[in-house]
Design a protein around this motif. Structure first.
Motif, PDB file in Angstrom:
ATOM      1  N   MET A   1      66.734  36.435 -20.885  1.00  0.00           N
ATOM      2  CA  MET A   1      67.169  37.568 -20.082  1.00  0.00           C
ATOM      3  C   MET A   1      68.161  38.405 -20.895  1.00  0.00           C
ATOM      4  N   ASN A   2      67.847  39.672 -21.040  1.00  0.00           N
ATOM      5  CA  ASN A   2      68.670  40.581 -21.841  1.00  0.00           C
ATOM      6  C   ASN A   2      69.525  41.421 -20.891  1.00  0.00           C
ATOM      7  N   ILE A   3      70.826  41.147 -20.837  1.00  0.00           N
ATOM      8  CA  ILE A   3      71.728  41.822 -19.902  1.00  0.00           C
ATOM      9  C   ILE A   3      72.580  42.835 -20.657  1.00  0.00           C
ATOM     10  N   LYS A   4      72.555  44.075 -20.166  1.00  0.00           N
ATOM     11  CA  LYS A   4      73.346  45.137 -20.776  1.00  0.00           C
ATOM     12  C   LYS A   4      74.225  45.780 -19.706  1.00  0.00           C
ATOM     13  N   GLN A   5      75.496  46.034 -20.068  1.00  0.00           N
ATOM     14  CA  GLN A   5      76.407  46.689 -19.142  1.00  0.00           C
ATOM     15  C   GLN A   5      76.798  48.057 -19.694  1.00  0.00           C
ATOM     16  N   PHE A   6      76.999  48.994 -18.773  1.00  0.00           N
ATOM     17  CA  PHE A   6      77.281  50.381 -19.155  1.00  0.00           C
ATOM     18  C   PHE A   6      78.543  50.867 -18.452  1.00  0.00           C
ATOM     19  N   ASP A   7      79.272  51.744 -19.136  1.00  0.00           N
ATOM     20  CA  ASP A   7      80.503  52.281 -18.570  1.00  0.00           C
ATOM     21  C   ASP A   7      80.248  53.302 -17.474  1.00  0.00           C
ATOM     22  N   SER A   8      79.058  53.892 -17.467  1.00  0.00           N
ATOM     23  CA  SER A   8      78.743  54.892 -16.447  1.00  0.00           C
ATOM     24  C   SER A   8      77.298  54.734 -16.003  1.00  0.00           C
ATOM     25  N   THR A   9      77.012  55.197 -14.787  1.00  0.00           N
ATOM     26  CA  THR A   9      75.640  55.152 -14.288  1.00  0.00           C
ATOM     27  C   THR A   9      74.750  56.094 -15.082  1.00  0.00           C
ATOM     28  N   LEU A 187      56.288  39.042 -10.855  1.00  0.00           N
ATOM     29  CA  LEU A 187      56.546  38.184 -12.004  1.00  0.00           C
ATOM     30  C   LEU A 187      55.421  38.215 -13.036  1.00  0.00           C
ATOM     31  N   LYS A 188      54.271  38.782 -12.668  1.00  0.00           N
ATOM     32  CA  LYS A 188      53.176  38.918 -13.635  1.00  0.00           C
ATOM     33  C   LYS A 188      53.373  40.115 -14.569  1.00  0.00           C
ATOM     34  N   LYS A 206      75.669  38.214  -9.489  1.00  0.00           N
ATOM     35  CA  LYS A 206      76.096  36.916 -10.031  1.00  0.00           C
ATOM     36  C   LYS A 206      75.211  35.793  -9.515  1.00  0.00           C
ATOM     37  N   GLN A 207      74.924  35.803  -8.209  1.00  0.00           N
ATOM     38  CA  GLN A 207      74.066  34.766  -7.635  1.00  0.00           C
ATOM     39  C   GLN A 207      72.668  34.800  -8.246  1.00  0.00           C
ATOM     40  N   ALA A 208      72.108  35.996  -8.371  1.00  0.00           N
ATOM     41  CA  ALA A 208      70.733  36.135  -8.843  1.00  0.00           C
ATOM     42  C   ALA A 208      70.574  35.736 -10.305  1.00  0.00           C
ATOM     43  N   LEU A 209      71.557  36.089 -11.123  1.00  0.00           N
ATOM     44  CA  LEU A 209      71.410  35.893 -12.565  1.00  0.00           C
ATOM     45  C   LEU A 209      71.972  34.574 -13.078  1.00  0.00           C
ATOM     46  N   THR A 210      72.932  33.989 -12.356  1.00  0.00           N
ATOM     47  CA  THR A 210      73.582  32.772 -12.851  1.00  0.00           C
ATOM     48  C   THR A 210      73.537  31.620 -11.861  1.00  0.00           C
ATOM     49  N   GLY A 211      73.123  31.877 -10.623  1.00  0.00           N
ATOM     50  CA  GLY A 211      73.084  30.831  -9.618  1.00  0.00           C
ATOM     51  C   GLY A 211      71.790  30.050  -9.652  1.00  0.00           C
ATOM     52  N   PRO A 212      71.621  29.144  -8.698  1.00  0.00           N
ATOM     53  CA  PRO A 212      70.387  28.357  -8.643  1.00  0.00           C
ATOM     54  C   PRO A 212      69.186  29.239  -8.331  1.00  0.00           C
ATOM     55  N   THR A 224      63.070  32.973 -14.156  1.00  0.00           N
ATOM     56  CA  THR A 224      61.912  32.243 -14.679  1.00  0.00           C
ATOM     57  C   THR A 224      61.021  33.110 -15.568  1.00  0.00           C
ATOM     58  N   HIS A 225      61.312  34.406 -15.632  1.00  0.00           N
ATOM     59  CA  HIS A 225      60.460  35.329 -16.376  1.00  0.00           C
ATOM     60  C   HIS A 225      60.907  35.419 -17.836  1.00  0.00           C
ATOM     61  N   ALA A 226      59.940  35.562 -18.726  1.00  0.00           N
ATOM     62  CA  ALA A 226      60.235  35.529 -20.165  1.00  0.00           C
ATOM     63  C   ALA A 226      60.811  36.826 -20.708  1.00  0.00           C
ATOM     64  N   ASN A 227      60.650  37.937 -19.988  1.00  0.00           N
ATOM     65  CA  ASN A 227      61.076  39.218 -20.556  1.00  0.00           C
ATOM     66  C   ASN A 227      61.683  40.111 -19.480  1.00  0.00           C
ATOM     67  N   VAL A 228      62.937  39.848 -19.149  1.00  0.00           N
ATOM     68  CA  VAL A 228      63.667  40.631 -18.154  1.00  0.00           C
ATOM     69  C   VAL A 228      64.810  41.364 -18.837  1.00  0.00           C
ATOM     70  N   ILE A 229      64.883  42.655 -18.599  1.00  0.00           N
ATOM     71  CA  ILE A 229      65.996  43.483 -19.075  1.00  0.00           C
ATOM     72  C   ILE A 229      66.829  43.850 -17.857  1.00  0.00           C
ATOM     73  N   VAL A 230      68.103  43.524 -17.874  1.00  0.00           N
ATOM     74  CA  VAL A 230      69.002  43.801 -16.752  1.00  0.00           C
ATOM     75  C   VAL A 230      70.007  44.864 -17.182  1.00  0.00           C
ATOM     76  N   LEU A 231      70.033  45.951 -16.438  1.00  0.00           N
ATOM     77  CA  LEU A 231      70.962  47.044 -16.717  1.00  0.00           C
ATOM     78  C   LEU A 231      71.970  47.121 -15.580  1.00  0.00           C
ATOM     79  N   LEU A 232      73.251  46.977 -15.897  1.00  0.00           N
ATOM     80  CA  LEU A 232      74.309  46.961 -14.903  1.00  0.00           C
ATOM     81  C   LEU A 232      75.379  47.984 -15.249  1.00  0.00           C
TER      82      LEU A 232
END
Length: 240
Positions: A1-9, A187-188, A206-212, A224-232
């Motif tokens: 999972m590739n998580i990126k954070q940004f200073d502005s929307t 997920l496909k 936090k729950q979705a990305l680091t919880g059970p 569970t997915h092999a290629n997720v990009i998360v933009l926050l």
């Protein structure tokens, strides 16, 4: 999972739009999964700007939307079909016949779900854009003891209807059902792009990305997915 954070929307929106542009540049016939709600509006605005500047074209692309309300005509101002037309489709060169949205006014909703899944099977998603609900839903896949894999009808949770009431005159006007792409279909997708904005989403992020991983938080299945990009934006990612 590739998580990126940004200073502005704005930075987040531009980054997401460039992912779409890069996809279409490398694969003009790409199949794109689209979302509605407030989160993707800025992304669509950046995509429109790029299209006007001849940086990307949807001429050969195909799109599938995640969901639609049950019982709202396509020309209703609150329908997701109308949302997509206003916010994106009327501003780009996507052929209308290749823009697919679940049919919430079908006489036979079960058959409409089957037909949508058949189209998805014929044209697998290259890129799926997602937001996340306050209760962890993606699409309209609500928290439950078990989740359906394919397109289906869902009873909307009260918190989901309350969150969407801002788009209607009153809460009573918000539909109680929706037709949604299932978790299995989402997920496909070869690549999933999850965009989240605002401090009110920080806890569920936090729950979705680091919880059970649990069906009680549908977005957690993205782990569970092999290629997720998360933009926050910074507020949405403040608890990570």
């Amino acid at each position: 999972m590739n998580i990126k954070q940004f200073d502005s929307t704005g930075e987040l929106d531009l980054y997401a739009a460039r992912i779409f542009a890069d996809m279409l540049a490398s694969k003009p016939h790409a199949v794109l999964g689209l979302a509605t709600g407030s989160t993707p509006i800025g992304i669509y605005e950046k995509i429109i700007d790029m299209h006007r500047n001849a940086e990307l074209s949807f001429q050969s692309a195909t799109t599938f939307n995640l969901d639609e309300y049950v019982g709202l005509p396509r020309d209703s101002s609150q329908s997701y079909a109308a949302f997509m037309e206003e916010r994106l489709f009327s501003h780009i060169d996507l052929p209308p016949e290749r823009a697919h949205i679940p049919h919430g006014m079908a006489d036979d909703l079960t058959d409409a779900c089957i037909q949508y899944d058949q189209l998805l099977a014929q044209q697998p998603l290259d890129l799926q854009l997602l937001g996340i609900g306050h209760n962890g839903h993606i699409g309209f896949n609500e928290p439950a003891h078990a989740l359906q894999g394919g397109t289906h009808i869902v009873e909307l949770k009260s918190e989901t209807r309350e969150a969407n009431a801002r788009f209607f005159e009153t809460l009573d006007d918000v539909p109680t059902q929706a037709i949604t792409m299932g978790i299995g279909s989402i997920l496909k997708a070869r690549t999933i792009l999850l965009a989240v904005k605002g401090k009110e989403k920080a806890e569920i992020v936090k729950q979705a990305l680091t919880g059970p991983i649990t069906t009680e938080c549908p977005a957690s299945l993205l782990q569970t997915h092999a290629n997720v990009i998360v933009l926050l934006d910074r507020e949405a990612g403040r608890l990570l």
